[in-house]
Design a protein around this motif. Sequence first.
Motif, PDB file in Angstrom:
ATOM      1  N   GLU A  44      37.308  36.765  40.056  1.00  0.00           N
ATOM      2  CA  GLU A  44      38.519  37.557  40.318  1.00  0.00           C
ATOM      3  C   GLU A  44      38.828  37.625  41.800  1.00  0.00           C
ATOM      4  OE1 GLU A  44      35.743  41.336  39.211  1.00  0.00           O
ATOM      5  OE2 GLU A  44      37.777  41.269  38.431  1.00  0.00           O
ATOM      6  N   ASP A  64      38.840  34.680  35.513  1.00  0.00           N
ATOM      7  CA  ASP A  64      38.886  36.133  35.620  1.00  0.00           C
ATOM      8  C   ASP A  64      40.184  36.534  36.312  1.00  0.00           C
ATOM      9  OD1 ASP A  64      38.265  38.771  35.592  1.00  0.00           O
ATOM     10  OD2 ASP A  64      36.260  38.541  36.454  1.00  0.00           O
ATOM     11  N   THR A 101      34.468  41.360  33.606  1.00  0.00           N
ATOM     12  CA  THR A 101      33.799  40.472  34.554  1.00  0.00           C
ATOM     13  C   THR A 101      32.327  40.332  34.205  1.00  0.00           C
ATOM     14  OG1 THR A 101      35.343  41.194  36.236  1.00  0.00           O
ATOM     15  CG2 THR A 101      33.342  40.142  37.006  1.00  0.00           C
ATOM     16  N   ALA A 151      36.083  45.084  40.178  1.00  0.00           N
ATOM     17  CA  ALA A 151      37.090  44.749  41.186  1.00  0.00           C
ATOM     18  C   ALA A 151      38.188  45.810  41.232  1.00  0.00           C
ATOM     19  CB  ALA A 151      37.683  43.382  40.881  1.00  0.00           C
TER      20      ALA A 151
HETATM   21 MG   LIG Z   1      36.671  42.414  36.746  1.00  0.00          MG
END
Ligand SMILES: [Mg+2]
Lengths: 607, 670
Positions: B500, B579, B459, A505
Amino acid sequence: MTAQPWRGVAAEQRDEDSAAAALLRSRSRRLLGDLLAGSRGRVALTFALIAIASLAALAGPWLVGIGIDRGIPPLSRDGDTGPLLAVTAAFAVTVVVQAIATRSYIYSMGRLGERVVLDLRKRLFAHFQLMSVSFHDDYTSGRVISRQTSDVDAISALFEDGLDSLVSAVLSLLLVGAGMLLLDWPLGLVVLAGFGPLVWLTAWFRQESAIAYRRGRESIALVIVQFVETMTGIRAVQAFRRQRRNDEIFGELNSGYYDASLRSFRLVAVYAPAITLVGNVITGVVLFYGGLRVIDGDIKVGVLVTFLLYLRRFFDPLQDLAQFYNSFQAAGAALEKISGVLAEPPSVPSPASSVRLPDRSGGGRSVRFAGVTFGYRAESVIDGLDLELPAGQTTALVGTTGAGKTTVARLLARFYDPDEGRVLLDGVDLRDLDDPALRAEVVMITQENFLFSGTIADNIRLGKPTADRAEIESAGRAIGADEFITSLPGGYDADVGKRGGRLSAGQRQLVSFARAFLAAPAVLILDEATSLLDIPAERMVQRALRTMLGERTALIIAHRLSTVEIADRVIVLDGGRIVQDGPPGRLLAASDGRYARMHQSWQSGLA
Amino acid sequence: MTFRGVAISLQSVPPERSRGQARLPAQETSAAALRRIGPYLRPYLPQLAVMLTAALVGVAAQLAIPLLIKSVIDGAIAHDRRGLLIALGLAAIGLGTAEAVSNLIRRWVQGSAVTAIEKTIRGDLYAHMQRLHPGFHDSWQSGQLLSRATTDLSAIRRFAGFGIIFFITSVLTFAAVVILLIRLNWWLGLLTGCVFAPVVVVCTRFERRYRVLSRRAQDQQGDLATYIEEAAAGIRVLKALGRRREAGRRHAEGAAGIYRTQVDKARMLGSFYALLDLMPNAVIGMILLLGAFAVGWHELTLGGLVAFITLALQLVWPIEAMGYILASGQEAATAAQRIFELFDTVPAITDGPPAGETATGSAPEAAATPEIPETPETPETLETPETPETPGSPGSPGSPGSSLAGARTSQATGGTQLAFARVAFGYPGADGNVLRDITLSLEPGKTLVLAGATGSGKTTLLQLVPRLADVTAGSIRLDGTDIRDLPLDVLRARVACAFEEPTLFSASVRENVAFGAPEAPSEDIAAALAAAQAEFAYDLPWGLDTRIGEQGMSLSGGQRQRIALARAILSRPDVLLLDDPLSAVDVQTEARATRALARVLTHTTALVVAHRPSTVLLGDTVALLDGGVIAAVGTHSELMASVPAYRDLMTMSDEPGDAKNEPLPRIRAG
Ligand SMILES: [Mg+2]
Ligand SMILES: Nc1ncnc2c1ncn2[C@@H]1O[C@H](COP(=O)(O)OP(=O)(O)OP(=O)(O)O)[C@@H](O)[C@H]1O
Ligand SMILES: Nc1ncnc2c1ncn2[C@@H]1O[C@H](COP(=O)(O)OP(=O)(O)OP(=O)(O)O)[C@@H](O)[C@H]1O
Ligand SMILES: [Mg+2]
């Protein structure tokens, strides 16, 4: 359609109203005419070819009749083969002409159709890109996708296997009708009597199936939305054991589509045999009445044979039509929806006459919100906002979640137009700027970082399509993304996977950020552009920002007050209003102020 | 079957699937591909029988008409018998009605069977797709999946609807007509039959070449659909960057590719249909010529010749139908291949062995409160401080989190232990492992914070627990049981996560929160919303019934995240995976949420990813993930004191060397 409580209630129901069918039809006719406007020549050519093929096809039975009446008697009487050979030769010519014309018109129609479809695809795509964000908010991507896929496919299918048969059926009807009247008008009238029920049947079928097909397209769109959403959110679906519930929901939607398509199948199931019935009854009558006329010596046997052969040419194309009425109606319904979307004006319209921005003196431009009020729904989210951002200033926008920060940013990027008041760029109302000019000056990095499938370089290049490799890599280096990118197999050419799924991310956020760095516009909006980064990475980004922002105007939205460090000014937003405004130091000094309290919470979180 | 094994076999096909080049080798023959639709047709065999019977009746009625014509010409007209004429006319009408009625029956039955088959396959496909491991979905564009569930399925429907029946009836019609022709005049009949034979060769050649094109067109359409979908989903990014033109250009390229293929298809179809027209017409010409001689030689009556011609015309239909069948059969075969390619992908992540020794029951509810023997051999247990450093006071009675926490007291004695034993994981297609030799143990009710730089694998580690991917080596144990030995439903009922990036769906808020437990009572939903600080949901225009747009786009970023958080804690999981759960909310909301979460977490074993010190406070212990290995484990203050890498990761202030670049030191001063 709201019988599904799980779906929830939304402000607008965009399901098209079938009562307005007549209006819609004329609208889709206009669109079709518009699409064909550029290829008039080809349309004419195609029609001419179809006419030739149909005429050649009609000459066949006529020649057979002549062969029987004029060729056989001399042959059996005195062995004279001349007339028979002449007729056969003529027949051969028509056969060849028909074959050539058929081949040409199918190809020509194919090219014509595909041109139209290509044009339609491009128009639709461009139109959806042009439509405002608020349109997309409630039109939903499922519909956007189904307009551009299944609906366009329906039109393509019509060209592929329906339209030529429609045209040749109509032509055959006319030509055969005329031919029969010419050959023997009493018998011809008997055949034409069949027209009454045919017209009535067809009118009924048209009406019913228009409704059925529209329902079909609507229900398939819902199926598509569910399908795409599930596959896109597959991790959540599986982690929350959603499969069974989804099966239920999908079953319901799938059944809806099943009902709709079953209905249209049944309509054809009634219509096609009804046509057959009419044709067959008339054949029986012709056999009887024509036989009588032959016995009475009014016509020759050959004429009766020609009639019988013609009857096939008369009713068989109608059969085909019933077959292809599916694709015809599907295309009609699809065209209706497509023309509906295309007729929708963008709610953020381009100006009639655009104003040129004054030349850029420094690196940035000034921004002013003048009495801006805006709401997505009935209640307003931004309420009478007055705000001036001088050129070159870096402003941090902070506030509780849902305060309206992103909304301010969206207004500045003209995702939406304010309900009241104006947003001005260097004194020019955004509404007076045309889209490319605005986008060249104002760039926003959204809270949702979205990567397209392709390479990392492709994704960064989105910030500046003309950028060469060196520029892309230096952008990557400047924000500290270089290290992770070069460690990937393929480096900048590494495939990021579907929606960037192969990156973490934070890495995705870095790539999005690199776009902004590359774009380097006059006004830069960063909406939570570093929220997913670790602290050292965030520091890197800030260092890069400091050098890059220089003279540019920047609006930075952040919850992490560390980001505010690079700002000249802080604005605290609450409930769509500005509650504090000033340089960070001064706000901090007002110790009971909003910002000071936020800062305190933040500091204590750092302990 | 391990994840790896399948991943490798998958890899031989796609990793570049997204780029849209050649896909499956077309090794399966069309027939084999079509045969696989068989099981879906089987329940409809009675209907098929009805359809076939009706079709045959229709064909018989149709074929009888030329014979009537023969009688009209040779009998009634030649001998002036008006009475016979009336009878023959009525007979023709009777036969015609029979044909129409049998058509009606065939189509009616066909409609219900075919749409039902399509519905079943689509439902099965959807069900199968959502049970395939996420790794599969990563390598497949959903546009490709979608085009299989729509376009390809309709191709199959078209074929199943008309193809099969048409095929049988056209072959039978052909045979019947040729026999009738031979009976009318043997040599002319035989000749006619023979002349039609080469058409089959033409058809087969056409089949082969058309197939390649139709496959190409389908692939191109799938790729374009993918891009259309991406452009629709990423519309806000495209707008924000002003990339309308570039997107249009990229779309136009794809569309032009389709155009070229389709035009090639049209060219090929044109030649084919022209041939299909030419053949029978040439035969009619031949019959006219030769038949006339036969009449002259008195081998054939005039009526016989007319019957011969009309009958021979009946041959056109089966031949044309063959063309249609071959084209649509081709399309259907291609479509079937593409669909069964999906069905053939087995989920790489499946339930553990069904044996009863692992779980106490098959129902998730039963397993949610398991009595588990105290865990034996867990590697390297963490020393967790006796008193957890939970910030804030332990929730006053009636405060948001308490009902959630209270509801769990029945379980408070137990709690679940989560242990990672020498876990390694590598993504298929990437070289090397992302995670190596991870050994961690979370005691029941404790919270472990996972810290680490961007891309360090946090993650990735989290997603191994609900088995969204399977470990490459080592094992993860829940109360001592390898998670691969648990039924998936049981495991995922006990483990819940907040990703997330919140993944929300265009449904009501209620449905989104109760995503994993549709029957959850309202009080639970209220409690979860309260704990996640998501009470704003009540103020939405229709409260909890408000539909949040696609992906939750009608909510602000922080609102989305809190809905996703509420969703995770709603089902009161034994193990909670968060997350970076508060990355998108402001500091004050974060502080409140942290306090509420801490109350929820007291009885739940939790693994929380944190980038900020403020989130670290949720945990009892911190594990530092660095380059795919656990670099250090300890309390926040221990690590701050002794691990420089951790200090660097968690400290806001710039390095000393940076201080001079710092224009606004006043912030820290305050
Ligand atoms: Mg992550
Ligand atoms: N597309 C939309 N349709 C309807 N309502 C919306 C939409 N986008 C935002 N809202 C609402 O407008 C309000 C302000 O949202 P906005 O996204 O501007 O907040 P924000 O300050 O950016 O919050 P955050 O920090 O959580 O991102 C919220 O209450 C939100 O629910
Ligand atoms: N589907 C995938 N295929 C290949 N590599 C992947 C995939 N997903 C992640 N990776 C790689 O694995 C590494 C770890 O990713 P992960 O998402 O676990 O990081 P993270 O610690 O969660 O980072 P962040 O803090 O940015 O969220 C990254 O280098 C990433 O590029
Ligand atoms: Mg926001």
